[in-house]
Design a protein around this motif. Structure first.
Motif, short mmCIF file in Angstrom:
data_model
loop_
_atom_site.label_atom_id
_atom_site.label_comp_id
_atom_site.label_asym_id
_atom_site.label_seq_id
_atom_site.Cartn_x
_atom_site.Cartn_y
_atom_site.Cartn_z
N ALA A 72 0.84 -1.20 0.00
CA ALA A 72 0.00 0.00 0.00
C ALA A 72 0.88 1.25 0.00
N THR A 73 0.50 2.21 -0.84
CA THR A 73 1.29 3.43 -0.96
C THR A 73 0.51 4.65 -0.49
N VAL A 74 1.26 5.69 -0.20
CA VAL A 74 0.69 6.94 0.32
C VAL A 74 -0.21 7.59 -0.72
N LEU A 75 -1.39 8.04 -0.28
CA LEU A 75 -2.32 8.77 -1.14
C LEU A 75 -2.19 10.27 -0.88
N ASN A 76 -2.34 11.04 -1.96
CA ASN A 76 -2.25 12.49 -1.89
C ASN A 76 -3.60 13.09 -2.24
N ASN A 77 -4.21 13.79 -1.29
CA ASN A 77 -5.52 14.41 -1.49
C ASN A 77 -5.33 15.90 -1.68
N CYS A 78 -5.65 16.41 -2.88
CA CYS A 78 -5.43 17.83 -3.20
C CYS A 78 -6.75 18.57 -3.29
N HIS A 79 -6.78 19.79 -2.72
CA HIS A 79 -7.97 20.62 -2.73
C HIS A 79 -7.80 21.79 -3.67
N GLY A 80 -8.78 22.69 -3.62
CA GLY A 80 -8.76 23.86 -4.50
C GLY A 80 -8.29 25.10 -3.78
N LYS A 81 -9.17 26.10 -3.65
CA LYS A 81 -8.78 27.37 -3.05
C LYS A 81 -8.39 27.21 -1.59
N VAL A 339 -0.89 12.01 2.75
CA VAL A 339 -0.53 13.42 2.61
C VAL A 339 -1.68 14.19 1.98
N GLN A 340 -1.67 15.50 2.22
CA GLN A 340 -2.71 16.38 1.68
C GLN A 340 -2.07 17.62 1.05
N ASN A 341 -2.61 18.00 -0.09
CA ASN A 341 -2.22 19.24 -0.76
C ASN A 341 -0.72 19.30 -1.06
N MET A 342 -0.20 18.19 -1.57
CA MET A 342 1.21 18.10 -1.93
C MET A 342 1.38 18.21 -3.45
N GLY A 343 2.48 18.81 -3.86
CA GLY A 343 2.90 18.66 -5.23
C GLY A 343 3.43 17.24 -5.41
N LEU A 344 3.52 16.80 -6.64
CA LEU A 344 4.12 15.49 -6.94
C LEU A 344 5.34 15.71 -7.83
N THR A 345 6.28 14.80 -7.73
CA THR A 345 7.45 14.85 -8.61
C THR A 345 7.86 13.42 -8.96
N LYS A 350 9.92 6.98 -9.93
CA LYS A 350 8.83 6.87 -8.95
C LYS A 350 8.17 8.23 -8.74
N VAL A 351 6.84 8.20 -8.61
CA VAL A 351 6.08 9.41 -8.32
C VAL A 351 6.04 9.58 -6.81
N LEU A 352 6.56 10.72 -6.33
CA LEU A 352 6.70 10.95 -4.90
C LEU A 352 6.06 12.27 -4.49
N PRO A 353 5.52 12.35 -3.26
CA PRO A 353 4.99 13.63 -2.77
C PRO A 353 6.13 14.61 -2.54
N LEU A 354 5.88 15.87 -2.87
CA LEU A 354 6.89 16.91 -2.78
C LEU A 354 6.48 17.90 -1.69
N GLN A 356 7.77 21.00 1.24
CA GLN A 356 8.31 22.36 1.14
C GLN A 356 7.31 23.35 0.53
N ASP A 357 6.02 23.00 0.59
CA ASP A 357 4.95 23.90 0.14
C ASP A 357 5.16 24.43 -1.27
N VAL A 358 5.59 23.54 -2.18
CA VAL A 358 5.83 23.92 -3.57
C VAL A 358 4.51 24.16 -4.30
N ARG A 359 3.50 23.32 -4.03
CA ARG A 359 2.20 23.47 -4.72
C ARG A 359 1.37 24.59 -4.13
N ASN A 360 1.34 24.68 -2.79
CA ASN A 360 0.49 25.64 -2.08
C ASN A 360 0.96 25.70 -0.63
N PRO A 361 0.49 26.69 0.13
CA PRO A 361 0.83 26.71 1.57
C PRO A 361 0.20 25.53 2.29
N ASN A 362 0.76 25.24 3.47
CA ASN A 362 0.15 24.30 4.41
C ASN A 362 0.01 22.88 3.89
N GLY A 363 1.00 22.40 3.11
CA GLY A 363 1.03 20.98 2.80
C GLY A 363 1.14 20.19 4.10
#
Length: 577
Positions: A72-81, A339-345, A350-354, A356-363
């Protein structure tokens, strides 16, 4: 059993059950609402449109605890505003007028009616890991919000995991906790907060119910649940703590001179970004603790102090941390659950969560408590209580020898808003007060004041760490206070290496004697001595203003219902400059 079902709690007069609890309870008992395990919620979450799979393995012991399949791998849940909490969306049922209650009850019934058009799931959890403080909780959500159900179960404890201990735990005069989450809710009614989207967090702390409408962010579910847990602990006579606490044992150090210290526990209270987790979780305080010490951590965010039993108890087996300071190479990624509200790289295929708040604040990330090293579910009563304060007038550390002053400084804890909260740019610039660093308190402030006064009267010593920077020439031109400086000071407190001198500006407070602190931090006196600031007239005026703000804040709070208590606190905040 620990907490009580709705019927058991209200059976002597079932009409005492408030409408929000009855509405939530009725929804939960709908036979079409399917109960899911953590593994089932995880499988459903992978199908959500706003959830992405990564190639980062979920921390294996956590995956096993949650019953997840191998690999099982980590899921990333991304929101909007909205990527943080929205305090302005909260409405408190117990504080409403009769007509307001009727309106909100009707709107809640309508929201549930709409919610029932969707496939629904529910899950059961246990809050609390100490056998003497366990509460059953149930959450219901739409099937396409399964990620929040999974995260909620991971953040707390799936019921099955502690069912035996729960069955043997003492019965508490507290109801089970009920959480309702409906992300699809929409309204144009100006009564409800609508910044970035219509949102409502309806809280009924007396009935142990929270309803989140239009709120995707997992932090709303977590903190809503914790709000009721903390309040339940307060109803049982314990102090509710939005803080971290650890216990250190110096009897095993290689230098025998430290053995006399025995065990020491230290607690830190602060909002996101003040260093609460850094102080609690630091392995060895940046290499400053004596060799051979041992340490256990209770938690870095939430616990309860029981003054009668002289113990502290934890609510959660996980951490919910910001990842703004965790690059891809950081060792903490090994302990991730979700994880929540993470960028991916993509790295090495391998696709990994990124972070350092690259996508948005408060990752954010849910992290297994193994990150803390050795941890416990209950620890000793705190010897040291530290308020982490963002006040540029305060030196890096202040000691309080007056219990009323210690409590007054906690009750008027000064800070600044941060990007973990859904507030405007203007709000981010303002100094604000957050009593005891707990924005989730839903009962009267005087109850917290009495609870923490009891903690200090039972032997805790109060301190304040300035976590923002100390006045150089103005409130904006500051001398930095590096985290390592604060960690050095923490170790000095724990090992009794500082001697203290009265701070003439604030009676009842002390600052480190120059000779003792210079042995630990050479140059400290020249950098942080309040008597050596530049522009001393402006500094004194700012100090007077800050403490006047503190007094005004307390005088305008519900403490006016306890005039003697209020007078004690206000008098302790009188400065002489």
């Amino acid at each position: 059993m620990a907490s009580q079902s709705s019927y058991d709690y209200y059976k002597d007069d079932i009409t005492r059950m408030p409408a929000p609890r009855s509405i939530a309870q009725t929804l939960l008992l709908d036979k079409r609402v399917r109960r899911v395990t953590a593994a089932e919620a995880y499988a459903l979450a992978k199908a959500q449109h706003d959830v992405m799979e990564t190639d980062l393995p979920i921390y294996p012991p956590a995956a096993k605890r949650l019953g997840l399949p191998d690999g099982a791998t980590v899921l990333n849940n991304c929101h909007g505003k909205i990527v943080g909490r929205t305090a302005k969306a909260r409405r408190f049922y117990t504080r409403m007028s009769a007509s307001e209650r009727r309106k909100v009850e009707a709107d809640l019934r309508e929201a549930v009616f709409e919610m029932q058009k969707h496939p629904l799931i529910k899950a059961n959890a246990i809050l609390g890991l100490d056998a003497d403080l366990m509460i059953k909780a149930t959450m219901v959500a739409t099937e396409d919000d399964a990620i929040n159900v999974f995260n909620w179960l991971a953040n707390f404890t799936p019921f099955e995991e502690l069912a035996e201990q729960y069955a043997q735990s003492p019965t508490l005069p507290i109801q089970d906790i009920l959480i309702v989450g409906f992300n699809h809710w929409c309204t144009t009614d100006p009564y409800y907060h609508n910044e970035g989207g219509a949102q409502l967090a309806l809280v009924d702390e007396d009935a142990n119910v929270v309803v989140n409408l239009g709120m995707r962010y997992f932090g709303e579910r977590k903190k809503g649940t914790l709000t009721l847990a903390w309040t339940s602990g307060m109803r049982l006579g314990m102090a509710a703590c939005h803080g971290g606490i650890k216990e250190l044992d110096f009897s095993t150090t290689t230098e025998k001179k430290f053995h006399v210290l025995g065990k020491r526990s230290i607690a830190f209270f602060g909002l996101s970004g003040t260093g609460k987790s850094s102080h609690t979780n630091s392995h060895d305080n940046g290499g400053t603790l004596p060799e051979g010490f041992s340490k256990v951590v209770l938690h870095d965010d939430a616990f309860q102090i029981d003054c009668d039993q002289k113990v502290c108890r934890v609510w959660e087996p996980t951490l919910f941390d910001k990842t703004d300071s965790r690059p891809l190479s950081h060792p903490d990624w090994k302990y991730m659950i979700s994880v929540q509200n993470m960028g991916l790289t993509r790295l090495h295929g391998k696709v990994l969560p990124l972070g350092q708040d690259v996508r948005n604040p408060n990752g954010r990330a849910l992290i297994d408590r193994d990150l803390l090293g050795v941890y416990v579910n209950r620890c000793a009563f705190p010897d040291i209580m530290v308020w982490l304060m963002k006040d540029t007038c305060l030196p890096p550390v202040v000691r309080f020898i007056d219990n009323s002053l210690a409590v007054a400084m906690g009750a008027s804890l000064m800070t600044r808003r941060n990007l973990a909260e859904n507030v405007s740019e203007e709000e981010l610039k303002k100094l604000v007060f957050e009593p005891f660093a707990n924005p989730f308190r839903v009962y009267e402030l005087w109850k917290d004041v009495e609870a923490f006064l009891k903690v200090f009267e039972n032997g805790a010593t109060g301190f304040c760490f300035n976590s923002v920077g100390f006045w150089r020439t103005s409130d904006r031109d500051l001398r930095k206070i590096p985290l390592q400086t604060s960690l050095d000071l923490q170790t000095a407190l724990l090992t009794d290496r500082l001697t203290w001198t009265d701070w003439d500006v604030l009676p009842g407070a002390q600052i480190p004697d120059k000779k003792s602190v210079e042995k630990i931090l050479p140059g400290y006196g020249d950098r942080y001595d309040p008597a050596k600031v530049e522009n001393p007239e402006d500094y004194a005026a700012t100090v007077r203003d800050r403490f006047m703000q503190r007094r005004n804040f307390l005088q305008n709070s519900d403490l006016h219902h306890k005039p003697e208590l209020l007078l004690k606190l206000v008098n302790s905040l009188m400065v002489k400059c």
